[in-house]
Design a protein around this motif. Structure first.
Motif, mmCIF file in Angstrom:
data_model
loop_
_atom_site.group_PDB
_atom_site.id
_atom_site.type_symbol
_atom_site.label_atom_id
_atom_site.label_comp_id
_atom_site.label_asym_id
_atom_site.label_seq_id
_atom_site.Cartn_x
_atom_site.Cartn_y
_atom_site.Cartn_z
ATOM 1 N N UNK A 42 -0.509 -8.290 62.478
ATOM 2 C CA UNK A 42 0.069 -9.471 63.110
ATOM 3 C C UNK A 42 1.447 -9.127 63.673
ATOM 4 N N UNK A 43 1.968 -9.944 64.595
ATOM 5 C CA UNK A 43 3.289 -9.661 65.168
ATOM 6 C C UNK A 43 4.394 -9.524 64.129
ATOM 7 N N UNK A 44 4.237 -10.172 62.963
ATOM 8 C CA UNK A 44 5.262 -10.053 61.917
ATOM 9 C C UNK A 44 5.031 -8.849 61.010
ATOM 10 N N UNK A 45 4.036 -8.009 61.332
ATOM 11 C CA UNK A 45 3.785 -6.806 60.545
ATOM 12 C C UNK A 45 2.840 -7.007 59.381
ATOM 13 N N UNK A 46 2.311 -8.214 59.206
ATOM 14 C CA UNK A 46 1.396 -8.485 58.095
ATOM 15 C C UNK A 46 -0.041 -8.177 58.499
ATOM 16 N N UNK A 47 -0.835 -7.762 57.495
ATOM 17 C CA UNK A 47 -2.263 -7.589 57.742
ATOM 18 C C UNK A 47 -2.892 -8.969 57.927
ATOM 19 N N UNK A 48 -3.771 -9.140 58.919
ATOM 20 C CA UNK A 48 -4.309 -10.476 59.202
ATOM 21 C C UNK A 48 -5.217 -10.999 58.091
ATOM 22 N N UNK A 49 -5.094 -12.269 57.804
ATOM 23 C CA UNK A 49 -6.023 -12.949 56.909
ATOM 24 C C UNK A 49 -7.317 -13.246 57.679
ATOM 25 N N UNK A 50 -8.396 -13.563 56.956
ATOM 26 C CA UNK A 50 -9.671 -13.781 57.650
ATOM 27 C C UNK A 50 -9.610 -14.812 58.773
ATOM 28 N N UNK A 51 -8.761 -15.824 58.642
ATOM 29 C CA UNK A 51 -8.702 -16.876 59.665
ATOM 30 C C UNK A 51 -7.822 -16.511 60.853
ATOM 31 N N UNK A 52 -7.149 -15.379 60.795
ATOM 32 C CA UNK A 52 -6.223 -14.986 61.854
ATOM 33 C C UNK A 52 -6.931 -14.209 62.957
ATOM 34 N N UNK A 53 -6.419 -14.363 64.167
ATOM 35 C CA UNK A 53 -6.853 -13.549 65.303
ATOM 36 C C UNK A 53 -5.733 -12.598 65.701
ATOM 37 N N UNK A 54 -6.110 -11.440 66.224
ATOM 38 C CA UNK A 54 -5.150 -10.459 66.714
ATOM 39 C C UNK A 54 -5.184 -10.429 68.239
#
Length: 401
Positions: A42-54
């Motif tokens: 993610x833009x904040x450097x976090x690994x995306x959670x299942x509900x997130x899009x990249x």
């Protein structure tokens, strides 16, 4: 975990257990560093959670680069690419030569031309909506398969990475892992449908973790289940692996019978004129090196002196007469399907206006300008030898150049 019986039905029965063991291992040991896979965060450097899009664009570029190339090689090229073409729109409107120049050194240059064509097609679809919103991008597998250079595994990688879509992948790492787990007795490429069934079976057992599972499968193959000397003692699937149970995991995947790799000698002419310019030509847009620039030349015929090869090829391809002078360098280069030896000679242009009889175009350029043209990797040593011979500074042919 019980030993894994052979057969798709059996894999389906224990796939949930396999998924759980794999994800537990991956969360501790997987390649989850933003410095290694920046497009997966993610833009904040976090690994995306299942509900997130990249952002899909960076994922698209990475997946195409990774089709024939390992991660550690791709990473600097991906970073340089994203600096040069930071958005889909920038790439879609880019000149093909600028695209090939940025791809220079990655090989399989048809990927770059197809990526450019895919970007143009995607941008035409997204222009009315805008590319910034990931949800505006295609989410259906069949839409991605219509794009140039995007096959089933690449499309599955893009959709699962960007949107956590429950789609399988089947790259070299995944294919090797599955061949060993199942101790498959034939070369994997002969039974692609079966391997796709196995890969999709693992995703179907935990579809909400498709992104993580695909990344974990690739990481397992890249770090533990390697082509040589697999680290079975550290593998989360050891107890379920039929190849490990056989005592000979190195015997899998079963390999195709080795083929004879043809060897060819290529005579290459580095032609200089009285103004100190060097002659280069651009290959036709076909084959792995289509659209790239090169020094003219061609195959040596049986019994032919290499100097005669160069003089003949330059007459046939460019309609020019040259004097073949001293040898500049000899370069051996191996492709997946053939081995080449480039015997490179300095030549003096005598007569004839160069014509692109077997290429797109020909051009006289100053040696210092060669860095502005995309050349195949084998030409880097030729250019370096030429600059040394002329007493000129070496050109910067780095990824970021």
């Amino acid at each position: 975990m019980p030993s894994l019986p052979l057969g798709t039905t059996d894999l389906e029965a224990i796939s949930a257990d396999l998924d759980q063991a794999l994800l537990q291992w991956w969360e501790k040991h997987g390649r989850r560093d933003p410095a290694q896979k920046p497009w997966m965060f993610m833009p904040d450097g976090a690994w995306p959670e299942p509900q997130h899009s990249l952002p899909p664009y960076g994922v698209l570029v990475a997946e195409v680069m990774l089709q024939q190339t390992q991660l550690q090689v791709v990473l600097p090229y991906w970073r340089a690419w994203m600096e040069a073409f930071p958005r889909l729109e920038v790439l879609a409107e880019a000149d093909e030569q600028a695209v090939l120049l940025r791809w220079q050194g990655l090989g399989y240059y048809s990927r770059a031309r197809r990526l450019l064509a895919a970007a143009q097609q995607l941008f035409a679809e997204l222009r009315p909506i805008g590319e910034a919103d990931p949800q505006a991008w295609p989410h259906q597998l069949d839409r991605w398969l219509l794009l140039p250079g995007i096959g089933r595994s690449t499309a599955g990688g893009i959709l699962s990475s960007a949107f956590n879509s429950p789609l399988a992948i089947l790259d070299g790492n995944v294919r090797r892992v599955l061949a060993r787990v199942m101790a498959h007795s034939h070369p994997p490429m002969r039974h692609q449908g079966l391997f796709w069934t196995w890969s999709q079976c693992l995703i179907a057992a935990a579809p909400q973790r498709a992104r993580d599972l695909n990344q974990a499968l690739m990481d397992l193959g890249a770090t533990l289940c390697t082509p040589r000397h697999p680290a079975c003692a550290s593998c989360p699937w050891q107890s379920a692996c039929a190849a490990y149970a056989s005592g000979s995991p190195d015997h899998y995947p079963v390999k195709e019978a080795p083929r004879d790799v043809p060897f060819q000698v290529i005579g290459v002419g580095v032609v200089l004129n009285q103004a100190g310019q060097v002659l280069i030509d651009q290959r036709l847009n076909e084959g792995l090196l289509g659209g790239m620039w090169e020094f003219p030349g061609g195959k040596q015929e049986p019994g032919e002196l290499i100097q005669a090869t160069i003089a003949r090829e330059l007459m046939e391809e460019l309609a020019i007469e040259v004097t073949v002078d001293q040898e500049l360098i000899c370069v051996d280069h191996a492709y997946s399907h053939k081995r080449l030896r480039f015997e490179v000679y300095l030549c003096t242009w005598c007569s004839g206006e160069p014509q692109p009889l077997a290429s797109q175009q020909v051009r006289w350029v100053q040696p210092q300008e060669l860095g502005a043209y995309p050349f195949p990797a084998a030409n880097a040593r030729i250019i370096a030898a030429l600059m040394t011979h002329l007493g000129l500074p070496a050109l910067d042919q780095s990824v970021s150049g």
